[in-house]
Design an enzyme around this catalytic site. Structure first.
Site, PDB file in Angstrom:
ATOM      1  N   GLN A  90       0.822  -1.204   0.000  1.00  0.00           N
ATOM      2  CA  GLN A  90       0.000   0.000   0.000  1.00  0.00           C
ATOM      3  C   GLN A  90       0.862   1.262   0.000  1.00  0.00           C
ATOM      4  O   GLN A  90       1.881   1.318  -0.676  1.00  0.00           O
ATOM      5  CB  GLN A  90      -0.922  -0.053   1.226  1.00  0.00           C
ATOM      6  CG  GLN A  90      -2.057  -1.070   1.112  1.00  0.00           C
ATOM      7  CD  GLN A  90      -3.263  -0.504   0.371  1.00  0.00           C
ATOM      8  OE1 GLN A  90      -3.365   0.702   0.106  1.00  0.00           O
ATOM      9  NE2 GLN A  90      -4.181  -1.396   0.009  1.00  0.00           N
ATOM     10  N   GLY A  94       8.581  -3.797   0.606  1.00  0.00           N
ATOM     11  CA  GLY A  94       7.746  -3.986  -0.568  1.00  0.00           C
ATOM     12  C   GLY A  94       8.648  -4.396  -1.706  1.00  0.00           C
ATOM     13  O   GLY A  94       9.714  -3.800  -1.904  1.00  0.00           O
ATOM     14  N   GLY A 103      12.587  -3.166  -2.067  1.00  0.00           N
ATOM     15  CA  GLY A 103      13.239  -3.784  -0.925  1.00  0.00           C
ATOM     16  C   GLY A 103      12.708  -3.372   0.425  1.00  0.00           C
ATOM     17  O   GLY A 103      11.526  -3.503   0.706  1.00  0.00           O
ATOM     18  N   CYS A 109       0.850   1.750   5.301  1.00  0.00           N
ATOM     19  CA  CYS A 109       0.648   0.387   4.790  1.00  0.00           C
ATOM     20  C   CYS A 109      -0.836   0.015   4.707  1.00  0.00           C
ATOM     21  O   CYS A 109      -1.194  -1.167   4.685  1.00  0.00           O
ATOM     22  CB  CYS A 109       1.412  -0.632   5.633  1.00  0.00           C
ATOM     23  SG  CYS A 109       3.175  -0.266   5.751  1.00  0.00           S
TER      24      CYS A 109
END
Length: 225
Positions: free
Chosen positions: A69, A160, A171, A189
């Site tokens: 997100q 992510g 990363g 998130c």
């Protein structure tokens, strides 16, 4: 895996360079670990919903192709981008995520902090009342629940990733000594009310350079084939 310490670099430029590196070295197998920090920016993952961006103000929102997100990057945060071939290293995606988190856990441990995983919520969290406690969480991963339980926790590291043709990019981001106010402008998130912390706010004095070197060393070891 070539280690590159990039210093402060704009997110858009780093994103384009990651994609170009991944595409250009898909056949020759070259790999790298980039360590950097970004000027203030919100990044919105492929699953990101714009309603989680509450009041960005003067901070740009950058769509990106990683999973997850909305999150925030800014000065005082160590960002690590392993640009590696998972198939060559014989690492499955779930194991890769586990190893990224483990690198963050070991880095925190170096500074005396106990990090925790939470079921169904990638990243690393610390106890707000006692970041140095080794006691297991009641909501630890093997006790699954209908939704992640962040009671008493603050998020200190986010991750992510994107995998294309077995090659991974994007990363991990570890909060060291940041201005945390921008996290209040989003649902971090995708979770309303999720608290975000850094080493500084939990009482740990660490330089960006020290945290960056520690994280890079653990990633290098943990991502070895």
């Amino acid at each position: 895996m070539e280690l590159r310490l990039l210093g402060r670099v704009g997110y858009a430029a780093a994103f384009e360079q990651m994609k170009a590196f991944t595409a250009s070295h898909a056949l020759d197998g070259r790999e790298a670990l980039w360590i950097c920090e970004h000027p203030p920016v919100f990044t919105l993952g492929l699953a990101g919903r714009i309603e989680h961006v509450l009041a960005p103000g003067d901070i740009p929102v950058a769509p990106t192709d990683r999973g997850g997100q909305i999150t925030y990057h800014g000065p005082g945060q160590v960002v690590a981008y392993p640009l590696i071939d998972l198939k060559r290293r014989r690492i499955f995606v779930k194991e890769y995520v586990f190893r990224l988190e483990e690198a963050a856990l070991r880095t925190l441990a170096r500074f005396g902090v106990t990090g925790h995983r939470v079921a169904d919520a990638p990243g690393i969290y610390v106890r707000l009342d006692d970041p140095f406690s080794h006691a297991a969480l009641a909501q630890r991963p093997r006790q699954r629940a209908p939704a992640p339980n962040f009671t008493g926790l603050g998020k200190i590291a986010a991750l992510g990733i994107k995998v294309s043709g077995h090659r991974a990019y994007h990363g991990l981001a570890l909060n060291v000594a940041m201005n945390l106010e921008p996290f209040s402008r989003i649902n971090p998130c995708g979770y309303a009310g999720l608290k975000t912390v850094d080493l500084s706010t939990i009482g740990v004095s660490a330089t960006w350079d020290d945290a960056a070197r520690e994280l890079a060393a653990h990633l290098t070891r943990l991502l070895a084939a």
